[in-house]
Write a protein that holds these residues in place. Sequence first.
Motif, PDB file in Angstrom:
ATOM      1  N   THR A 180       0.836  -1.203   0.000  1.00 23.21           N
ATOM      2  CA  THR A 180       0.000   0.000   0.000  1.00 23.21           C
ATOM      3  C   THR A 180       0.865   1.244   0.000  1.00 23.21           C
ATOM      4  O   THR A 180       0.570   2.224  -0.684  1.00 23.21           O
ATOM      5  N   THR A 181       1.967   1.204   0.788  1.00 23.08           N
ATOM      6  CA  THR A 181       2.846   2.371   0.843  1.00 23.08           C
ATOM      7  C   THR A 181       3.448   2.648  -0.527  1.00 23.08           C
ATOM      8  O   THR A 181       3.433   3.796  -1.005  1.00 23.08           O
ATOM      9  N   ILE A 182       3.966   1.594  -1.176  1.00 22.99           N
ATOM     10  CA  ILE A 182       4.576   1.784  -2.501  1.00 22.99           C
ATOM     11  C   ILE A 182       3.545   2.338  -3.477  1.00 22.99           C
ATOM     12  O   ILE A 182       3.815   3.273  -4.239  1.00 22.99           O
ATOM     13  N   GLU A 183       2.346   1.762  -3.425  1.00 25.96           N
ATOM     14  CA  GLU A 183       1.288   2.175  -4.347  1.00 25.96           C
ATOM     15  C   GLU A 183       0.936   3.642  -4.142  1.00 25.96           C
ATOM     16  O   GLU A 183       0.886   4.433  -5.100  1.00 25.96           O
ATOM     17  N   SER A 184       0.740   4.033  -2.862  1.00 23.93           N
ATOM     18  CA  SER A 184       0.364   5.428  -2.603  1.00 23.93           C
ATOM     19  C   SER A 184       1.488   6.368  -2.990  1.00 23.93           C
ATOM     20  O   SER A 184       1.251   7.418  -3.592  1.00 23.93           O
ATOM     21  N   LEU A 185       2.739   5.980  -2.651  1.00 25.34           N
ATOM     22  CA  LEU A 185       3.875   6.843  -2.968  1.00 25.34           C
ATOM     23  C   LEU A 185       3.990   7.053  -4.470  1.00 25.34           C
ATOM     24  O   LEU A 185       4.186   8.180  -4.936  1.00 25.34           O
ATOM     25  N   SER A 186       3.852   5.952  -5.258  1.00 30.23           N
ATOM     26  CA  SER A 186       4.007   6.103  -6.703  1.00 30.23           C
ATOM     27  C   SER A 186       2.862   6.926  -7.278  1.00 30.23           C
ATOM     28  O   SER A 186       3.079   7.764  -8.165  1.00 30.23           O
ATOM     29  N   GLY A 187       1.641   6.706  -6.743  1.00 33.28           N
ATOM     30  CA  GLY A 187       0.521   7.504  -7.219  1.00 33.28           C
ATOM     31  C   GLY A 187       0.720   8.978  -6.920  1.00 33.28           C
ATOM     32  O   GLY A 187       0.501   9.848  -7.773  1.00 33.28           O
ATOM     33  N   ALA A 188       1.200   9.272  -5.700  1.00 30.93           N
ATOM     34  CA  ALA A 188       1.410  10.666  -5.327  1.00 30.93           C
ATOM     35  C   ALA A 188       2.535  11.265  -6.152  1.00 30.93           C
ATOM     36  O   ALA A 188       2.442  12.421  -6.593  1.00 30.93           O
ATOM     37  N   SER A 189       3.606  10.487  -6.409  1.00 34.38           N
ATOM     38  CA  SER A 189       4.710  11.091  -7.157  1.00 34.38           C
ATOM     39  C   SER A 189       4.318  11.338  -8.606  1.00 34.38           C
ATOM     40  O   SER A 189       4.854  12.252  -9.238  1.00 34.38           O
ATOM     41  N   TYR A 190       3.359  10.538  -9.124  1.00 34.76           N
ATOM     42  CA  TYR A 190       2.854  10.814 -10.471  1.00 34.76           C
ATOM     43  C   TYR A 190       2.252  12.217 -10.515  1.00 34.76           C
ATOM     44  O   TYR A 190       2.571  13.024 -11.407  1.00 34.76           O
ATOM     45  N   VAL A 191       1.408  12.525  -9.533  1.00 37.62           N
ATOM     46  CA  VAL A 191       0.771  13.844  -9.502  1.00 37.62           C
ATOM     47  C   VAL A 191       1.817  14.931  -9.253  1.00 37.62           C
ATOM     48  O   VAL A 191       1.786  15.998  -9.880  1.00 37.62           O
ATOM     49  N   VAL A 192       2.793  14.643  -8.343  1.00 32.09           N
ATOM     50  CA  VAL A 192       3.819  15.643  -8.046  1.00 32.09           C
ATOM     51  C   VAL A 192       4.634  15.941  -9.300  1.00 32.09           C
ATOM     52  O   VAL A 192       4.931  17.113  -9.605  1.00 32.09           O
ATOM     53  N   LEU A 193       4.982  14.889 -10.071  1.00 35.10           N
ATOM     54  CA  LEU A 193       5.723  15.102 -11.321  1.00 35.10           C
ATOM     55  C   LEU A 193       4.905  15.949 -12.291  1.00 35.10           C
ATOM     56  O   LEU A 193       5.452  16.805 -12.999  1.00 35.10           O
ATOM     57  N   GLY A 194       3.578  15.698 -12.301  1.00 35.38           N
ATOM     58  CA  GLY A 194       2.721  16.509 -13.150  1.00 35.38           C
ATOM     59  C   GLY A 194       2.748  17.970 -12.748  1.00 35.38           C
ATOM     60  O   GLY A 194       2.858  18.868 -13.592  1.00 35.38           O
ATOM     61  N   ILE A 195       2.691  18.205 -11.425  1.00 28.69           N
ATOM     62  CA  ILE A 195       2.685  19.596 -10.947  1.00 28.69           C
ATOM     63  C   ILE A 195       4.041  20.248 -11.199  1.00 28.69           C
ATOM     64  O   ILE A 195       4.121  21.434 -11.537  1.00 28.69           O
ATOM     65  N   LEU A 196       5.132  19.452 -11.070  1.00 31.73           N
ATOM     66  CA  LEU A 196       6.460  19.983 -11.395  1.00 31.73           C
ATOM     67  C   LEU A 196       6.487  20.485 -12.830  1.00 31.73           C
ATOM     68  O   LEU A 196       7.073  21.532 -13.121  1.00 31.73           O
ATOM     69  N   GLY A 197       5.847  19.721 -13.732  1.00 30.65           N
ATOM     70  CA  GLY A 197       5.760  20.179 -15.114  1.00 30.65           C
ATOM     71  C   GLY A 197       5.015  21.491 -15.230  1.00 30.65           C
ATOM     72  O   GLY A 197       5.372  22.359 -16.024  1.00 30.65           O
ATOM     73  N   LEU A 198       3.987  21.628 -14.392  1.00 23.88           N
ATOM     74  CA  LEU A 198       3.195  22.870 -14.407  1.00 23.88           C
ATOM     75  C   LEU A 198       4.038  24.050 -13.934  1.00 23.88           C
ATOM     76  O   LEU A 198       3.958  25.154 -14.477  1.00 23.88           O
ATOM     77  N   VAL A 199       4.881  23.806 -12.915  1.00 20.33           N
ATOM     78  CA  VAL A 199       5.647  24.906 -12.335  1.00 20.33           C
ATOM     79  C   VAL A 199       6.872  25.221 -13.185  1.00 20.33           C
ATOM     80  O   VAL A 199       7.156  26.376 -13.503  1.00 20.33           O
ATOM     81  N   LEU A 200       7.621  24.144 -13.570  1.00 23.06           N
ATOM     82  CA  LEU A 200       8.917  24.360 -14.208  1.00 23.06           C
ATOM     83  C   LEU A 200       8.851  24.404 -15.727  1.00 23.06           C
ATOM     84  O   LEU A 200       9.758  24.908 -16.373  1.00 23.06           O
ATOM     85  N   ALA A 201       7.782  23.827 -16.312  1.00 25.66           N
ATOM     86  CA  ALA A 201       7.705  23.785 -17.777  1.00 25.66           C
ATOM     87  C   ALA A 201       6.359  24.347 -18.218  1.00 25.66           C
ATOM     88  O   ALA A 201       5.755  25.135 -17.502  1.00 25.66           O
TER      89      ALA A 201
END
Lengths: 252, 114
Positions: A180-201
């Motif tokens: 569950t931890t791995i699943e939640s972490l990967s799901g959250a990092s997917y969204v975080v990577l998306g937001i990074l694209g919003l901020v940096l690109a």
Amino acid sequence: MANRLIALLVVAGLAAMLLPLVIGFTFHEDTPALGAEYIERSETDLGAANAVTAVVVTYRGLDTLGEVTVLFAATAGVGFVITRRRRTPEFAVREGRSVGAHAGIESTEASSLAGQGPSEILRTASRFLAPVLFLFGAYIFVHGHLTPGGGFQGGVVIASAVVLGIFGAPDRQLAHGTMTTIESLSGASYVVLGILGLVLAAGFLDPTFLPAGSFGALASAGAIPIIYSVVGIKVGTELAGVVDRLRSQEQD
Amino acid sequence: MQLIPAIGALLIVIGAWGMLTQRNMLKMVIGFSIIDTGVHVMIVALGYVTGGVAPILDGEAPVGAPFVDPVPSALVLTAIVIGLAVTALMLTYVVRLARTKGTLEVSEYKEMKW
């Protein structure tokens, strides 16, 4: 009989609807404009060799986030339907098993239910193949931007490795907390990577905030390999969790 | 008229027939799976270009050959995994219902009729 007749009518109607599509079907003579644009831009803008991956991760990245959400909802539904049943004691009583045995040692229970357990061949083969399959799954999603493959395919390969491991050792329990931890972490990092694209690109899920690198190299195409690896880990743990939950349903 | 979309449409019709006529819930889920496959075949066929090759720009593609449309392929790629998850959810319901009532016959579940 009346039911069959209605079914026949419905199916005939469906067939009649599909018929014009099939009869008038012609393949494209040239790549459609949108697809051609995506293919060209995936090379020039993103540096991704696999145009399908560029579409999945970047151009239709929001759709993919939606698909991952649907996947999560379906998995949560499976978990909801099953754990609710396992926690309700009266079901165990109804099936003639005491609540104590139900809550207690599940592993011995499982092996006695499974009959004689896995054969020597299955045990040895699963021990040999499961790590290889894990590696292959990781290879598929890490190389998603270069070769046919990606997060969804690699995730399914990883899930099949877990299933093979379950077949080989039905007594062993998966570490649910870790999964569950791995699943939640990967799901959250997917969204975080998306937001990074919003901020940096340029926008949400834009992978160009990392350098495009040299075309065709493993570390290229910006954040696409990272995003797709995260998707792969999420899909793999989720599908493995589904199979494991269905198995625990069988045990009690 | 092309063979591949015809096969897709045939699978959709077969699956719908199975879902509507089978009384066994597991077989109804199988019918859904067949429809799902038919839809995938159809969407992939929509993106095919005559003589096209996979849209992977690794220098292996023959020069001058057109690339197939990557958009339908991308959609089907995710749809396959979603189909798998939805099938798993349906099977979970079937297992749960069968455990509660002890039968797979859908006509036994009269509470769900209106």
